[in-house]
Design a protein around this motif. Structure first.
Motif, PDB file in Angstrom:
ATOM      1  N   ARG A 753       0.859  -1.198   0.000  1.00  0.00           N
ATOM      2  CA  ARG A 753       0.000   0.000   0.000  1.00  0.00           C
ATOM      3  C   ARG A 753       0.889   1.239   0.000  1.00  0.00           C
ATOM      4  O   ARG A 753       1.795   1.368   0.816  1.00  0.00           O
ATOM      5  CB  ARG A 753      -0.901   0.004   1.233  1.00  0.00           C
ATOM      6  N   ILE A 754       0.603   2.159  -0.928  1.00  0.00           N
ATOM      7  CA  ILE A 754       1.411   3.362  -1.094  1.00  0.00           C
ATOM      8  C   ILE A 754       0.501   4.578  -0.985  1.00  0.00           C
ATOM      9  O   ILE A 754      -0.300   4.839  -1.889  1.00  0.00           O
ATOM     10  CB  ILE A 754       2.138   3.349  -2.458  1.00  0.00           C
ATOM     11  N   PRO A 755       0.571   5.325   0.106  1.00  0.00           N
ATOM     12  CA  PRO A 755      -0.281   6.507   0.241  1.00  0.00           C
ATOM     13  C   PRO A 755       0.008   7.545  -0.848  1.00  0.00           C
ATOM     14  O   PRO A 755       1.170   7.833  -1.166  1.00  0.00           O
ATOM     15  CB  PRO A 755       0.076   7.054   1.627  1.00  0.00           C
ATOM     16  N   MET A 756      -1.069   8.090  -1.409  1.00  0.00           N
ATOM     17  CA  MET A 756      -0.977   9.187  -2.362  1.00  0.00           C
ATOM     18  C   MET A 756      -1.935  10.290  -1.907  1.00  0.00           C
ATOM     19  O   MET A 756      -2.669  10.111  -0.933  1.00  0.00           O
ATOM     20  CB  MET A 756      -1.331   8.701  -3.779  1.00  0.00           C
ATOM     21  N   ARG A 757      -1.915  11.400  -2.574  1.00  0.00           N
ATOM     22  CA  ARG A 757      -2.783  12.520  -2.190  1.00  0.00           C
ATOM     23  C   ARG A 757      -4.194  12.247  -2.686  1.00  0.00           C
ATOM     24  O   ARG A 757      -4.466  12.247  -3.879  1.00  0.00           O
ATOM     25  CB  ARG A 757      -2.248  13.827  -2.783  1.00  0.00           C
ATOM     26  N   GLY A 758      -5.101  11.977  -1.749  1.00  0.00           N
ATOM     27  CA  GLY A 758      -6.496  11.741  -2.102  1.00  0.00           C
ATOM     28  C   GLY A 758      -6.828  10.314  -2.460  1.00  0.00           C
ATOM     29  O   GLY A 758      -7.998   9.995  -2.730  1.00  0.00           O
ATOM     30  N   CYS A 759      -5.841   9.433  -2.489  1.00  0.00           N
ATOM     31  CA  CYS A 759      -6.104   8.034  -2.822  1.00  0.00           C
ATOM     32  C   CYS A 759      -4.997   7.168  -2.255  1.00  0.00           C
ATOM     33  O   CYS A 759      -3.995   7.652  -1.731  1.00  0.00           O
ATOM     34  CB  CYS A 759      -6.226   7.844  -4.342  1.00  0.00           C
ATOM     35  N   GLN A 760      -5.211   5.855  -2.358  1.00  0.00           N
ATOM     36  CA  GLN A 760      -4.205   4.877  -1.959  1.00  0.00           C
ATOM     37  C   GLN A 760      -3.849   4.036  -3.177  1.00  0.00           C
ATOM     38  O   GLN A 760      -4.722   3.595  -3.923  1.00  0.00           O
ATOM     39  CB  GLN A 760      -4.740   3.960  -0.855  1.00  0.00           C
ATOM     40  N   ARG A 761      -2.547   3.837  -3.372  1.00  0.00           N
ATOM     41  CA  ARG A 761      -2.085   2.978  -4.456  1.00  0.00           C
ATOM     42  C   ARG A 761      -1.734   1.624  -3.868  1.00  0.00           C
ATOM     43  O   ARG A 761      -1.088   1.535  -2.831  1.00  0.00           O
ATOM     44  CB  ARG A 761      -0.866   3.599  -5.121  1.00  0.00           C
TER      45      ARG A 761
END
Length: 921
Positions: A753-761
């Motif tokens: 899981r890779i946090p992104m701005r406004g979503c999770q990858r």
């Protein structure tokens, strides 16, 4: 500046000076608070640790704040309760266990992330009034061997150098330290110093070619664990070539003859040492000549030396060479251990290690128990200090496993990740009758084992002091109110102490009162004639000059280096300048060192040497840094660096997935084939946890072997086997925040899981095939598929869901190398309503004709590798030219070594750039 009270919001803009909460450099930070929010940070230009510089982690501090993901309410047995209930329950359960099993059944495990004031009251409560010696800290995992090395040689845990010495040195030796990534601000200071002084030399001694080699004049890629052979060889070489400072040795040291005899016995000739270290003899002798020929030499060493079953001896092998050459107590000279955490040193000052009492006194210090007891005695309370040391970190969890420790209070650290043999640690935590956790993050690998969870304040809220690697005490200032019902650690500890019946000894109203008591204890009967301590030698740690500051003076405290006394009211920049040491006879001691290899031996089943370490943009277990999406871009997934021949032998491919197995566990990650690795060795990062990935905990591969003197685990020397992780498919899933709470795809063989701005990858892979991806999507994800493109012949698919005009999820089935640059998609997740144009481009994942910028190299300015390569090919073949064009490398400088590598790789493809009319040629 004081933060607004809870429930209030300031409408003004204010600035405050504080200290960075990451590594032991202790950089000063100027923070801007607007409307109750910390909106920006920059380096404090007046702070002597950094003079305005910040690394990329420090410059992103304001991006890691906010209430999302924070613990905001106490919990008991999984249920939210009031503070009164939580504190009363903590007290009752501690008292019940103490009554049944005794004081020694209670333990605490602390952290270099705590402030000194938190540390002080914790140590005072557990050792002084609960009467248990079993209080240790995660500094045991990074600094313990350096501490014991200093104490054996100098008589005290005292770093002799300061950062100015890095600029005054004629030779700097980096040993087991990737300074460019782990302490970037110090690396930049050295880089500037080298530019100003072309005669300065830098030697890097490390099994890996790291970014620190960018400015190195000499690199020695030694065999892992062979440091003591190398420095024993140096001592013997100095004696043979008559490069010793015999006058200094005679006047200020003892033990030289034994140390030299041991070195000569084990080191042999330069050729023999070179063979033991697996380096070129001529390069080795060049290093020996440089070291012996210069007086102003600083040796910087860190975890690559400390994290070994013989780490203490390695430290003393280094110190021996400095003492033998008189290269200590001078500007630009000394053995300099670089601290890993922001307050590892502050914790040791107050007794945070299990073998310490307080104020740098140990259990074996004559009269120390009586002295501390008398100091802590109140009108009606007398401490019940234990008679001897407690369990060190690894021993502590073994005692929990045996059932000897019944209650454990963990503060600001995560032993479920950081300690070796993590599965055994988790089993011990599961078995422990009472686990109390003080934590600020709502999701960590430790919290499932907690019976009582106490929400703590974090950076920007905490108020107190920290001590950096050069003994400099700085203020961390509270600027914002803690969220919800989170409270400061010192307050939590004191409230429990009061309920335990110790109110008189813990009646503090503000951190300055704790600091004042700590300062008074440091000077209490310190070298005075009327002391009850026989002979009462003066303790080197003394900050009695800071007694009586009051709240205003404490709030205004400027950075200062201890000792701070009446004789040195402005602090002490450098120790041992007069050749007087903190030993009983005032002499430093050289130790006879017998080099040893790693205890975790290679075998036919596990033939590869494992090395672990940090990466540039992450910190510890990512509970803070992962809150800043841009810090996730440089190394988004867990990885393993593998030499090309080892990759070929194991059948693994660059950017493919592989599995490392060890006797204790396994590690799944993406492969990075790298010539920077020595053959037969593999590097993995320490940061990933079960909150972010599946089976990529480096500690699962490490056995719980420790240095017998320091108790520090041998975390640098695992033994592993490498094999490909055979998967039927790989996929990338981007999903909007709050779109779903379930994650059924986590049953896959690999996920990250890779946090992104406004979503999770999510990066996914599995060994089981999927026959119908559209049916699979209905099982996995909420909402119908809005757009889809599928090619069953090669197993590729792209699909997305748009609901009420908003992008809810996006999926690509295929290897991540086929991904477009994700910045465009990330922006779409943050749009209130997708335009028709953007909706039509969803499957492509980018604008029509948009170029893929590639993986991020410069985190500060989010500049990708493809963009940089194209600029180089167009003629920008210097770091300065790239900076002028793209801004990469112009802020923290951490990416400059990578930029230089790309320039060298692409130089043959670069065209000659025609000068502009305004350029001077």
């Amino acid at each position: 500046m004081r933060g607004a009270k809870a429930g209030q919001q300031s409408t003004t803009t204010q600035q405050a000076k504080t200290t960075c909460p990451y590594c032991g450099v202790g950089c000063g930070v100027t923070a801007t608070v607007e409307a109750g929010t910390l909106s920006a940070v920059e380096g404090d230009r007046e702070h002597p640790a950094n003079f305005g510089r910040l690394c990329v982690k420090g410059s992103a501090l304001h991006e890691t704040l906010g209430q999302q993901g924070r613990l905001t309410h106490p919990r008991v047995d999984g249920v939210e309760v009031s503070w009164d209930t939580a504190l009363s329950t903590t007290t009752e359960r501690l008292n019940t266990l103490r009554a049944e099993y005794g004081n020694h059944s209670v333990a605490a495990y602390l952290s270099g992330q705590l402030l000194t004031e938190d540390y002080y009251v914790a140590n005072k409560l557990f050792k002084g009034f609960l009467g248990t010696p079993h209080l240790d800290t995660n500094s045991r995992l990074c600094m313990a061997s350096a501490v014991v090395g200093y104490k054996r040689a100098f008589g005290a845990d005292a770093v002799p150098c300061n950062y100015e010495d890095l600029e005054e040195a004629e030779l700097i030796v980096l040993v087991g330290s990737n300074l460019a990534w782990n302490h970037p601000v110090l690396y930049q200071r050295i880089k500037v110093a080298k530019e100003r002084n072309p005669l300065m030399r830098l030697v890097v001694i490390d099994p890996r070619v790291t970014d620190s080699c960018e400015i190195a004049d000499l690199y020695l890629g030694i065999k892992p664990g062979s440091d003591a052979y190398l420095f024993n060889g140096l001592l013997a070489w100095m004696a043979q070539r008559r490069r010793l400072d015999t006058l200094y040795l005679e006047r200020h040291t003892e033990g030289f003859d034994d140390a030299l005899a041991a070195a000569q016995q084990t080191a042999g000739s330069v050729a023999e040492v070179a063979a033991a270290c697996d380096v070129d003899p001529e390069r080795l002798e060049t290093f020996y000549y440089w070291f012996a020929s210069q007086l102003h030499v600083v040796t910087l060493y860190s975890q690559g030396v400390n994290q070994s079953a013989s780490g203490t001896d390695k430290c003393n092998a280094i110190i021996n060479c400095h003492l033998a050459g008189g290269k200590i107590g001078l500007p630009g000279a000394g053995p300099f251990s670089i601290t890993g955490q922001p307050n590892a040193m502050g914790g040791r000052e107050v007794g945070g290690l299990a073998n310490q009492l307080a104020a740098h006194m140990d259990y074996h210090t004559p009269g120390a128990l009586d002295l501390v007891s008398r100091f802590w005695t109140t009108d009606s309370l007398t401490p019940i200090l234990p008679e001897g040391p407690g369990y060190k970190a690894v021993e502590l969890f073994e005692a929990i496993e045996r059932g000897e420790i019944k209650a454990l209070w963990v503060m600001a650290t995560n032993p479920a990740i950081s300690l070796p043999d993590a599965a055994r640690v988790r089993a011990a935590l599961e078995k422990c009758p009472l686990v109390i956790v003080s934590e600020c993050a709502a999701h960590t690998d430790l919290l499932p084992y907690a019976d009582i969870v106490l929400p703590a304040s974090g950076w920007s809220e905490k108020d107190g002091t920290v001590t950096n690697s050069e003994r400099r005490i700085s203020r961390q200032r509270g600027m914002l109110p803690p969220p919800g019902e989170a409270r400061h650690d010192w307050w939590i500890i004191c409230e429990v102490a009061k309920r335990l019946g110790f109110a008189e000894a813990f009646n503090y109203a503000h951190p300055w009162e704790i600091f004042d008591e700590h300062a008074r204890l440091s000077g209490f009967e310190n070298g005075v004639d009327n002391s009850t301590v026989p002979g009462n030698p003066q303790r080197l740690f003394d900050i009695s000059g800071l007694v009586g500051l009051g709240r205003d003076g404490y709030d205004a405290l400027a950075p200062i280096q201890w000792p701070v006394t009446k004789a040195a009211p402005h602090g002490t920049a450098r120790l041992f300048e007069d050749g007087e040491f903190a030993t009983a006879n005032g002499r430093a001691k050289l130790l006879a060192i017998k080099p040893q290899g790693p205890e975790q031996a290679l075998s036919a089943a596990y033939p590869l040497r494992l090395n672990t370490g940090r990466i540039r943009d992450q910190w510890h277990t990512m509970t803070r840094t992962a809150r800043s999406p841009r810090l996730m871009n440089h190394r988004a997934e867990p990885f393993m660096d593998v030499h090309p021949e080892d990759a070929h032998t194991a059948g693994v491919m660059d950017q493919g997935l592989a599995v490392l197995t060890a006797e204790k566990g396994e590690f799944r990650a993406r492969v990075r084939v790298s010539n920077a690795q020595r053959r037969g060795e593999i590097f993995v990062p320490i940061h990933w946890t079960d909150c972010f990935t599946q089976q990529a905990r480096s500690s699962a591969l490490i056995d719980s072997i420790t240095d017998p003197l320091s108790g520090q685990p041998e975390s640098k020397h695992g033994a592993v086997a490498l094999a490909p992780l055979a998967t039927d498919w790989q996929a990338t899933l981007l999903i909007a925040e709050g779109a779903t709470e379930s994650t059924p795809w986590c049953t896959s063989a690999y996920w990250t899981r890779i946090p992104m701005r406004g979503c999770q990858r999510w990066q996914l892979a599995n060994t089981q095939s999927v026959n119908d991806w559209l049916a699979q999507l209905k099982m996995w994800l909420p909402g119908d598929v809005s757009v889809v493109s599928q090619d069953p012949t090669n197993g590729r698919l792209r699909a997305a869901c748009v609901k009420n005009g908003q992008l809810r999820w996006w999926l690509m089935v295929g290897p991540p190398k086929e991904l477009p640059g994700l910045a465009w998609l990330e922006a779409r997740f943050n749009e209130a309503a997708l335009s028709d144009t953007h909706r039509r481009r969803l499957l492509a994942g980018c604008d029509d004709g948009a170029a893929d910028t590639g993986p991020v190299v410069c985190s500060c300015h989010q500049v990708g590798q493809t963009t940089i390569v194209n600029a180089i090919r167009e003629g920008d073949t210097s770091v300065e030219a790239l900076g002028a064009r793209l801004a990469c490398g112009t802020q923290c400088g951490s990416c400059i070594p990578e930029l230089k590598s790309l320039i060298e790789e692409e130089r043959p493809n670069a065209r000659t750039k025609q000068p502009l009319a305004t350029e001077v040629v």
